[in-house]
Design an enzyme around this catalytic site. Sequence first.
Site, PDB file in Angstrom:
ATOM      1  CB  SER A 192      -0.914   0.034   1.399  1.00 20.88           C
ATOM      2  OG  SER A 192      -1.218   1.398   1.165  1.00 20.88           O
TER       3      SER A 192
ATOM      4  CG  ASP B 197      -3.397   3.514  -0.917  1.00 22.17           C
ATOM      5  OD1 ASP B 197      -4.193   3.662  -2.238  1.00 22.17           O
ATOM      6  OD2 ASP B 197      -3.264   3.096  -0.229  1.00 22.17           O
TER       7      ASP B 197
ATOM      8  CG  ASP C 220      -2.813  -0.688  -1.865  1.00 23.49           C
ATOM      9  OD1 ASP C 220      -3.179   0.538  -1.204  1.00 23.49           O
ATOM     10  OD2 ASP C 220      -3.560  -1.347  -1.232  1.00 23.49           O
TER      11      ASP C 220
ATOM     12  CD  GLU D  26      -8.820   3.042   8.496  1.00 21.62           C
ATOM     13  OE1 GLU D  26      -8.750   2.256   9.357  1.00 21.62           O
ATOM     14  OE2 GLU D  26      -8.233   2.704   7.430  1.00 21.62           O
TER      15      GLU D  26
ATOM     16  CG  ASN E  79      -6.811   6.223   6.364  1.00 22.99           C
ATOM     17  OD1 ASN E  79      -7.902   5.977   5.555  1.00 22.99           O
ATOM     18  ND2 ASN E  79      -5.974   5.535   6.764  1.00 22.99           N
TER      19      ASN E  79
ATOM     20  NE  ARG F 172      -5.780   1.437  16.810  1.00 20.36           N
ATOM     21  CZ  ARG F 172      -4.497   1.567  15.860  1.00 20.36           C
ATOM     22  NH1 ARG F 172      -4.052   2.397  15.064  1.00 20.36           N
ATOM     23  NH2 ARG F 172      -4.476   0.447  15.238  1.00 20.36           N
TER      24      ARG F 172
ATOM     25  N   GLY G 168      -1.036  -1.359  14.014  1.00 26.66           N
ATOM     26  CA  GLY G 168      -0.800  -2.735  13.865  1.00 26.66           C
ATOM     27  C   GLY G 168      -0.572  -3.176  12.504  1.00 26.66           C
ATOM     28  CB  THR G 169       0.797  -1.323   9.936  1.00 28.62           C
ATOM     29  OG1 THR G 169       0.372   0.249   9.842  1.00 28.62           O
ATOM     30  CG2 THR G 169      -0.754  -1.435   9.166  1.00 28.62           C
TER      31      THR G 169
HETATM   32  C1  LIG Z   1      -4.283   5.241  12.118  1.00 28.03           C
HETATM   33  C2  LIG Z   1      -4.307   4.839  10.152  1.00 28.03           C
HETATM   34  O1  LIG Z   1      -3.934   5.764   9.703  1.00 28.03           O
HETATM   35  N1  LIG Z   1      -4.310   4.023  10.343  1.00 28.03           N
HETATM   36  C3  LIG Z   1      -3.632   2.836   9.587  1.00 28.03           C
HETATM   37  C4  LIG Z   1      -3.103   1.577   9.229  1.00 28.03           C
HETATM   38  O2  LIG Z   1      -2.780   1.492  10.538  1.00 28.03           O
HETATM   39  P1  LIG Z   1      -2.469   1.429  11.849  1.00 28.03           P
HETATM   40  O3  LIG Z   1      -3.199   0.099  12.555  1.00 28.03           O
HETATM   41  O4  LIG Z   1      -2.574   2.787  12.326  1.00 28.03           O
HETATM   42  O5  LIG Z   1      -1.033   1.106  11.675  1.00 28.03           O
HETATM   43  O6  LIG Z   1      -2.987   1.199   7.866  1.00 28.03           O
HETATM   44  C5  LIG Z   1      -4.034   0.463   8.062  1.00 28.03           C
HETATM   45  C6  LIG Z   1      -4.122  -0.372   7.232  1.00 28.03           C
HETATM   46  O7  LIG Z   1      -3.934   0.525   5.805  1.00 28.03           O
HETATM   47  C7  LIG Z   1      -5.347   1.680   8.491  1.00 28.03           C
HETATM   48  O8  LIG Z   1      -6.368   0.773   7.621  1.00 28.03           O
HETATM   49  C8  LIG Z   1      -5.478   2.183   9.016  1.00 28.03           C
HETATM   50  O9  LIG Z   1      -6.020   3.413   9.108  1.00 28.03           O
HETATM   51 MG   LIG Z   2      -3.662   1.207   0.305  1.00 28.00          MG
END
Ligand SMILES: CC(=O)N[C@H]1[C@@H](OP(=O)(O)O)O[C@H](CO)[C@@H](O)[C@@H]1O
Ligand SMILES: [Mg+2]
Length: 600
Positions: free
Chosen positions: A104, A322, A324, A427, A429, A558, A561-562
């Site tokens: 992505s 973005d 992808d 979201e 974003n 929080r 997760g990425t």
């Molecule tokens: C604050 C933020 O933008 N978090 C993003 C990001 O996740 P995180 O778990 O916050 O790293 O990547 C995800 C996958 O693309 C998207 O779903 C999410 O909205």
């Molecule tokens: Mg993407």
Amino acid sequence: MNEAQARQGDNLWRQSSEYLSLSPSRSQISSQENAMQVEEKQQSIILQSASRFPPIQGVRFSYGTAGFRSDASILSATVFRVGILAALRSLKTRSVTGLMITASHNRVSDNGIKIADPHGGMMTQDWEPFADAIVNAGNPEDLLQLIIQFTKKENISFGGAQPAEILLGRDTRPSGGALLEAAKQGINAVIGAVAIDMGILTTSQLHWMVRCRNKGLEALECDYFAQLSSSFGCLMDLVPRDIITDRVDEKLIVDGANGVGGEKLKELKKQLKGLVIQVRNSGKEGEGILNEGVGADYVQKEKVVPCGFGPNDVGIRCASLDGDADRLVYFRVLSTSSNSIDLVDGDKILSLFALFIKEQLSILNKNGKEESNNNNPVRLGIVQTAYANGASTDYLRLLGLEVVFTPTGVKYLHEKAAEYDVGIYFEANGHGTVLFSEQLLCWLEARKNELASASAGCECQKAALRLLAISRLINQAVGDALSGLLLVEAILQHMGWSIEKWSELYKDLPSKQLKVKVMDRTAVSTTNAETVVVEPSGLQEVINTETAKYPKGRCFIRPSGTEDVIRVYAEASTQEAADNLAQSVARHVDRFLGFCSSHE
Ligand SMILES: CC(=O)N[C@H]1[C@@H](OP(=O)(O)O)O[C@H](CO)[C@@H](O)[C@@H]1O
Ligand SMILES: [Mg+2]
């Protein structure tokens, strides 16, 4: 890839797998072989092929918010194993599944892999622990044991009558080709599984194809473009005549993030009428590097003009995809002398969609009540995460809409949105879509037909036609920048709105996001859609005390997760206050979780 190439590729792939000794097709297994022999054969194939993809010792992977992601150089074994997983998922569901290779918006040297379930959405969360377990198995024997246990528990048998079929897609990352091969080998290690390479695609196209294939619909790229352009055309034809003036500029400039979306949009735009799209940062040689200083994530997080845009673009409607092309934001360059922008983010895209759909539903409902005493109104639901700007939530609630919150990650938002007749999720974003229930679609079809004979051309019939067109335009499987963009454009034309007017729907509250590196981000657990910290104890009380110091203050933390970070989000009545609140909470996170490093 065109239709003929895709079909030829499909056939070639089927044929070549017949000749690979490690990937026997179902037809090669003689009918006399009993289940045990198949099982033995299956086990030895997995052992042999897994030994060609040794895992990197000492590295642990986690399925995370959106599949496995890391530096591409250490992903082969993970991708091979996820190939097996996608095949098992197909066997279990007796349907087509998908496998997308992309990271992505992350940098070009990264890559990642995720699975699309038969309905086109993300893989069921129930299988995530198994996904984590198999990609982290230390050797082929452990991997095999995990597969044996899991397939027994899930009652999955090999070599059955129905083959497993997995559609593969990848974005433009240079590592994608080799990783795709690893995925194919993983799929081929499962007896009776067939990999179909759909080529370079946006994430959203691959998910759409999986969904269509399982519904027995045409599912090639040309079908995708045809569906988008015809439903967009339908909405444009329904723009009220008094609004067709030159009030809305037809010109749109799109930043393709130097990824897959730009080239796809160039293809798509050939079929569009009433819109002049100029694509920049399409990833062509010399145009720049994927996601570097460009794209939806950069524009939304940094709130500045992306590379390739500048003083000549002041005031023009611009959009960013973005890497992808499953996320979309809009923006407007504010002045010739600075790089600041007016960001129109996912929350405002959601608000625009909500406003328009609500309006169409109320036209239908009003009429429906008069004619058929309809006291069963359509349930329209809005789904956001805690990152949604508070001003957007206030605006949506003022419109009288039901707004609910889920944790971050479209897998959660999508699931919630599917509970409504029309569920709109986004979201901040820019990742989101609009889901229509089958029941509502049937009702709309019936209404449309009924009205066509009774009162053709009435507003009510047009509202039904518009809603049906939206349901075909907007991706029902997953967020999709291309279809989202066309829906935005059609609605702006319908309203006769400039981007400036759209942006004025409400004024964003100033906000600030920070990342804090800590020793162990899993030490943080949260509840209430991630807005309240449960562990470590005492931290939430401190956040509350800090937040109370600021008018209109809101703050939460929080674990990402990425990425290996804790995210801090703060909102307040001024930018300075939002920055200060985020900084002070970040310092407390440091104090509670160690490390004491800088915050980005
Ligand atoms: C604050 C933020 O933008 N978090 C993003 C990001 O996740 P995180 O778990 O916050 O790293 O990547 C995800 C996958 O693309 C998207 O779903 C999410 O909205
Ligand atoms: Mg993407």
